[in-house]
Scaffold this motif. Sequence first.
Motif, short mmCIF file in Angstrom:
data_model
loop_
_atom_site.label_atom_id
_atom_site.label_comp_id
_atom_site.label_asym_id
_atom_site.label_seq_id
_atom_site.Cartn_x
_atom_site.Cartn_y
_atom_site.Cartn_z
N PHE A 79 0.85 -1.19 0.00
CA PHE A 79 0.00 0.00 0.00
C PHE A 79 0.88 1.23 0.00
N PHE A 80 0.68 2.13 -0.95
CA PHE A 80 1.45 3.36 -1.05
C PHE A 80 0.68 4.48 -0.36
N CYS A 81 1.39 5.27 0.46
CA CYS A 81 0.76 6.32 1.23
C CYS A 81 1.62 7.59 1.16
N PRO A 82 1.41 8.44 0.14
CA PRO A 82 2.14 9.70 0.07
C PRO A 82 1.55 10.71 1.05
N CYS A 83 2.41 11.35 1.81
CA CYS A 83 1.96 12.36 2.77
C CYS A 83 2.50 13.73 2.38
N ASN A 84 1.98 14.77 3.03
CA ASN A 84 2.41 16.11 2.64
C ASN A 84 3.72 16.53 3.29
N ASP A 85 4.56 15.55 3.64
CA ASP A 85 5.94 15.81 4.07
C ASP A 85 6.94 15.38 2.98
N ASN A 86 6.43 15.13 1.77
CA ASN A 86 7.24 14.74 0.60
C ASN A 86 7.79 13.32 0.69
N SER A 104 10.77 12.41 -2.13
CA SER A 104 10.49 13.24 -3.29
C SER A 104 10.84 14.69 -2.98
N LYS A 105 11.16 15.48 -4.02
CA LYS A 105 11.46 16.90 -3.80
C LYS A 105 10.21 17.67 -3.40
N ARG A 106 9.05 17.23 -3.89
CA ARG A 106 7.76 17.84 -3.57
C ARG A 106 6.74 16.74 -3.31
N GLU A 107 5.57 17.12 -2.85
CA GLU A 107 4.52 16.15 -2.53
C GLU A 107 4.18 15.26 -3.72
N ALA A 108 4.16 13.95 -3.50
CA ALA A 108 3.67 13.03 -4.54
C ALA A 108 2.16 13.13 -4.56
N ARG A 109 1.61 13.46 -5.72
CA ARG A 109 0.16 13.67 -5.83
C ARG A 109 -0.53 12.57 -6.62
N ALA A 110 0.23 11.74 -7.33
CA ALA A 110 -0.38 10.69 -8.15
C ALA A 110 0.54 9.47 -8.19
N ILE A 111 -0.07 8.29 -8.13
CA ILE A 111 0.65 7.03 -8.27
C ILE A 111 -0.18 6.15 -9.18
N GLU A 112 0.47 5.54 -10.14
CA GLU A 112 -0.23 4.67 -11.10
C GLU A 112 0.59 3.40 -11.27
N ARG A 114 1.43 -0.24 -13.32
CA ARG A 114 1.44 -0.79 -14.67
C ARG A 114 1.95 -2.21 -14.59
N PRO A 115 1.74 -2.97 -15.65
CA PRO A 115 2.26 -4.34 -15.65
C PRO A 115 3.79 -4.37 -15.69
N LYS A 116 4.31 -5.55 -15.55
CA LYS A 116 5.75 -5.82 -15.62
C LYS A 116 6.52 -5.10 -14.53
N ASN A 117 5.94 -5.04 -13.32
CA ASN A 117 6.61 -4.48 -12.14
C ASN A 117 6.93 -3.00 -12.24
N LEU A 118 6.23 -2.26 -13.10
CA LEU A 118 6.45 -0.82 -13.20
C LEU A 118 5.37 -0.06 -12.43
N PHE A 119 5.76 1.11 -11.90
CA PHE A 119 4.78 2.06 -11.39
C PHE A 119 5.33 3.46 -11.56
N PHE A 120 4.45 4.45 -11.50
CA PHE A 120 4.81 5.83 -11.76
C PHE A 120 4.37 6.71 -10.60
N THR A 121 5.15 7.73 -10.29
CA THR A 121 4.73 8.75 -9.33
C THR A 121 4.82 10.11 -10.00
N GLY A 122 3.89 10.97 -9.67
CA GLY A 122 3.90 12.35 -10.14
C GLY A 122 3.87 13.26 -8.93
N ASN A 123 4.71 14.31 -8.93
CA ASN A 123 4.74 15.16 -7.74
C ASN A 123 4.37 16.60 -8.06
N ALA A 124 4.30 17.42 -7.03
CA ALA A 124 3.82 18.80 -7.14
C ALA A 124 4.76 19.69 -7.94
#
Length: 145
Positions: A79-86, A104-112, A114-124
Motif C-alpha cells: 500500500f502506497f501512502c504519500p503524505c504532505n511531508d514529501n 520526493s522533492k515535492r509532494e507526490a500527488r499521483a501514483i499509477e 502498470r504491468p511488468k513491475n512498473l509504477f509511476f509517481t507524479g509530484n507537485a
Amino acid sequence: MGSWDIDTFQCIKTLSEHADVVTSLVHCNGYLFSSSLHCTIKVWFATERQNWELIYTRKEEYGVLVLCGMNDAETKPVFFCPCNDNIVRLYELPSFSEKGRIFSKREARAIERRPKNLFFTGNASGALTVWKWRLKPQEGSTSGS
C-alpha cells in the motif's frame, strides 16, 4: 463520503468518520481504504447487508494525499501512502508494517501501477518518475562448495 445508488443517483449512506478533507479512496478485496488531510487512513468493510463498518484507523504524522495498492515483484500486496511531508510510505498489507519509503522533492500527488513491475509517481513540481520493482536477493543463499 457517501454511497450512491447509480440507477437513481440517490445517496444511500454517508460515512463521516474523517475530520478533514477526504483525499483518496481505494476499493480492494471487499475493503474500502480512505485517506484524509487529518493524518488518517481508515479501513472499511462491507457487511452482508452492504453496510460499511469502520474496522481500522491508522494515524499518520502528516496529511495523507493519495492512496494506491499494488503487488510488489514477489506478488505481496503493498500500500502506497504519500503524505504532505514529501515522503511516500510503503506498507505491507494486511499488517500495515512499513516496507520502505520513497523520498520526493515535492509532494507526490499521483501514483499509477502498470504491468511488468512498473509504477509511476507524479509530484507537485511537475516531475513524473518511473519505478520498477526488483526481486530481493535470496537470503541465506551461498555460492559454491
